[in-house]
Design a protein around this motif. Structure first.
Motif, PDB file in Angstrom:
ATOM      1  N   SER A 115       2.209   6.945  -6.631  1.00  0.00           N
ATOM      2  CA  SER A 115       1.190   7.908  -7.083  1.00  0.00           C
ATOM      3  C   SER A 115       1.605   9.333  -6.749  1.00  0.00           C
ATOM      4  CB  SER A 115      -0.158   7.585  -6.425  1.00  0.00           C
ATOM      5  OG  SER A 115      -0.611   6.308  -6.809  1.00  0.00           O
TER       6      SER A 115
ATOM      7  N   GLN B 185       2.469   1.819  -3.425  1.00  0.00           N
ATOM      8  CA  GLN B 185       1.536   2.370  -4.406  1.00  0.00           C
ATOM      9  C   GLN B 185       1.275   3.853  -4.153  1.00  0.00           C
ATOM     10  OE1 GLN B 185      -1.974  -0.082  -4.299  1.00  0.00           O
ATOM     11  NE2 GLN B 185      -0.962  -1.856  -5.207  1.00  0.00           N
ATOM     12  N   VAL B 186       1.141   4.231  -2.883  1.00  0.00           N
ATOM     13  CA  VAL B 186       0.911   5.643  -2.553  1.00  0.00           C
ATOM     14  C   VAL B 186       2.117   6.478  -2.947  1.00  0.00           C
ATOM     15  CG1 VAL B 186       0.598   7.275  -0.641  1.00  0.00           C
ATOM     16  CG2 VAL B 186      -0.741   5.168  -0.708  1.00  0.00           C
ATOM     17  N   GLU B 187       3.329   5.981  -2.629  1.00  0.00           N
ATOM     18  CA  GLU B 187       4.538   6.731  -2.981  1.00  0.00           C
ATOM     19  C   GLU B 187       4.670   6.881  -4.493  1.00  0.00           C
ATOM     20  OE1 GLU B 187       7.478   4.378  -1.046  1.00  0.00           O
ATOM     21  OE2 GLU B 187       7.472   5.575   0.798  1.00  0.00           O
TER      22      GLU B 187
ATOM     23  N   GLN C 289       0.832  -1.200   0.000  1.00  0.00           N
ATOM     24  CA  GLN C 289       0.000   0.000   0.000  1.00  0.00           C
ATOM     25  C   GLN C 289       0.867   1.252   0.000  1.00  0.00           C
ATOM     26  OE1 GLN C 289      -2.748   0.237   3.296  1.00  0.00           O
ATOM     27  NE2 GLN C 289      -3.308   2.357   2.859  1.00  0.00           N
TER      28      GLN C 289
ATOM     29  N   GLN D  21      -2.816  10.141   3.075  1.00  0.00           N
ATOM     30  CA  GLN D  21      -2.830   8.672   3.191  1.00  0.00           C
ATOM     31  C   GLN D  21      -1.476   8.149   3.661  1.00  0.00           C
ATOM     32  OE1 GLN D  21      -4.447   6.409  -0.152  1.00  0.00           O
ATOM     33  NE2 GLN D  21      -5.598   8.240  -0.801  1.00  0.00           N
ATOM     34  N   MET D  22      -0.400   8.740   3.138  1.00  0.00           N
ATOM     35  CA  MET D  22       0.928   8.284   3.523  1.00  0.00           C
ATOM     36  C   MET D  22       1.197   8.583   4.997  1.00  0.00           C
ATOM     37  SD  MET D  22       4.623   8.956   1.668  1.00  0.00           S
ATOM     38  CE  MET D  22       4.729  10.678   2.138  1.00  0.00           C
TER      39      MET D  22
ATOM     40  N   LEU E 260      -3.246  11.982  -1.235  1.00  0.00           N
ATOM     41  CA  LEU E 260      -2.246  10.917  -1.183  1.00  0.00           C
ATOM     42  C   LEU E 260      -1.237  11.153  -0.053  1.00  0.00           C
ATOM     43  CD1 LEU E 260      -1.592  10.526  -5.013  1.00  0.00           C
ATOM     44  CD2 LEU E 260      -2.637   8.823  -3.504  1.00  0.00           C
TER      45      LEU E 260
END
Length: 522
Positions: free
Chosen positions: A408, A404-406, A401, A442-443, A439
């Motif tokens: 994006s 994927q965030v990094e 997860q 989220q991180m 994002l």
């Protein structure tokens, strides 16, 4: 080729230490996100035909550097049989597997038979690796748990290793069986009172050891005079006479020697009698005892001794009630740290029980009163503590997860840079900036610890008082033993009973219930 055994404690040479330091330096330069490896080194007996632990370890360091995995530790288990001791029960490797598994990703060993020799043990390890997300790597075997073929190959190799170990066991058993029928000494440690020497024909025979035989003759005379085995053992210890295995004498070790038919100069084997191990005579094909040495005690003296020992044992027959003591190992004597145990006595036809130290003796204590005092003290200290369980948490999902965030975030940051795909102003840029901020949020919400494999503590809302109310004294006793809690008991100068509850500083950590990951082992 002659196989000469040497010490496993073989020191590292200066050249080997220099090479090890170089390999470690190279390994430390690997990226922090490289897979982490635990090196396992094991050997039961070092001979001319086996690979030394030093060579095993150096070869594994080279393999780790070639595979670009960071070494986080080395588990060295020497003088350990892979046939008798599975990996999870070895001192060093067992510690890593049971308590430090979050710290490594791959377990590396020199050769499969250096790791396991029983196919059932291997199957347990494979299941554990799949459950905890670990891999196995061998320097000399094509092992890879990530493929079906790799699992099949490792099972076949382990099967061959188990067959080899079984054949070795058969050969050893055959030697022992042959030795039982010979009047010479083929294998094994001589019984106490005897030593070995070679005759002119180079055959090994038993001969009487002067000191050992003198000790046995003296103990024989003391027993006939009514001296107890415990008193005899104390006298021998005060005189500095070494015990049968080089240690101190006890009544038990002394009686084992005095009841051993080997002191008649006969071949014996260990059997069981009344649940206890006891040596017994070995008979030849005609049913006669096999004489292997001169006798320290004649048959008549030996029989007289056994009758004397039997009479002495019957005067105190079953004084202790087996298995009746609750909190065994928890309630101990303050003076000698020995367990308090239940004793049953009869007075004027009435049987009653009391708790007392088996070593110090003294006045006994009422069992129920002592149990109640212990329960009350424990509940006051630990009754409200939650029942916690240790569980293994995998970080793979959170790591993916986060990745994927990094990725994006990088995509949108590049797009918002001057000349980027979102650098157009208006709705496109505004939407991209909102997405980027989302994002970033989220991180921030992803705990870095959650991306790691780790142990976590969970609980179901119950307290230990609730658990003990359901499980009773038996459940409490198990938990107190696991936590290392002691209840020291003694009588003071006024003959009043005193007790202290001793709780280790790390008691809450010890109380955590750890599931046995290898409970399906054979």
């Amino acid at each position: 080729m002659t196989t000469a055994a040497v010490s496993l404690e073989h020191p590292w040479t200066e050249a080997e230490l220099t090479e090890l330091a170089h390999l470690k330096t190279v390994n430390e330069q690997l990226p922090d996100d490289s897979p982490r490896a635990l090196l396992s080194v094991r050997l039961s007996i070092l001979t001319d035909d086996t690979t030394s632990p030093v060579r095993q370890e150096l070869d594994l360091w080279r393999k780790a550097n070639d595979d670009r995995v960071r070494v986080v530790g080395v588990a060295r288990d020497l003088n350990v049989s892979a046939t008798k001791v599975p990996p999870w029960k070895r001192k060093e490797l067992g510690n890593w597997l049971n308590d430090r598994s979050p710290e490594f990703d791959v377990l590396m060993f020199w050769k499969l038979d250096r790791f396991v020799r029983r196919i059932l043990d291997l199957q347990v390890i494979i299941n554990w690796c799949q459950e905890y997300g670990k891999n196995l790597k061998s320097l000399h075997d094509p092992i890879d748990l990530s493929s079906t073929m790799g699992k099949t190959i490792i099972s076949l190799i382990a099967g061959m290793a188990e067959i080899e170990a079984a054949n070795t066991g058969i050969r050893v058993a055959s030697v022992w069986q042959y030795a039982k029928t010979q009047d010479t000494w083929v294998i094994g440690r001589p019984p106490f009172g005897y030593a070995t020497e070679k005759n002119k024909g180079e055959k090994v025979r038993l001969v009487i050891d002067p000191l050992g035989s003198k000790v046995l003759r003296w103990a024989y005379g003391a027993a006939l005079r009514g001296v107890s085995a415990s008193k005899t053992a104390k006298i021998l210890n005060r005189a500095g006479v070494p015990g049968a295995n080089g240690g101190k004498w006890t009544s038990t070790t002394l009686l084992l020697q005095l009841r051993n038919p080997a002191i008649k100069g006969l071949r014996v084997e260990v059997g069981r009698r009344s649940g206890r191990k006891r040596s017994r005579e070995v008979l030849d094909t005609k049913g006669n005892p096999i004489k292997v040495a001169d006798a320290i005690l004649t048959p008549d003296e030996f029989d007289e001794l056994q009758a004397t020992l039997d009479r002495a044992s019957r005067t105190n027959e079953n004084p202790w009630t087996s298995g009746a003591t609750k909190f065994l190992g928890v309630i101990i004597c303050r003076n000698c740290k020995t367990n308090y145990t239940v004793r049953t006595s009869t007075s004027r036809g009435v049987r009653y029980k009391y708790l007392r130290c088996r070593v110090c003796g003294g006045k006994g204590a009422n069992p129920q009163e002592l149990y109640s005092a212990l329960v009350e003290a424990v509940l006051e200290e630990l009754g409200d503590h939650p029942v916690e369980y240790r569980e293994y948490a995998r970080g793979a999902e959170k790591r993916e997860q986060l990745r994927q965030v990094e990725a994006s975030i990088k995509y949108y940051m590049e797009g918002l840079a001057p000349g980027g795909r979102f650098d157009r102003g208006g709705f496109v840029k505004e939407t991209a900036e909102e997405t980027l901020q989302s994002l970033l949020d989220q991180m921030d919400e992803i705990d870095p610890e959650s991306t790691k494999d780790r142990w976590v503590l969970t609980h179901d809302g119950r307290t230990y008082q609730e658990q003990w109310e359901t499980g009773g004294m038996e459940a409490m006793s198990r938990d107190l033993l696991r936590a290392g809690i002691k209840f020291e008991v003694a009588h003071n100068d006024s003959n009043e009973l005193e007790a202290d509850l001793l709780i280790p500083e790390d008691v809450k950590e010890r109380l955590v219930i750890r599931e046995d990951a290898f409970k399906t082992g054979f």
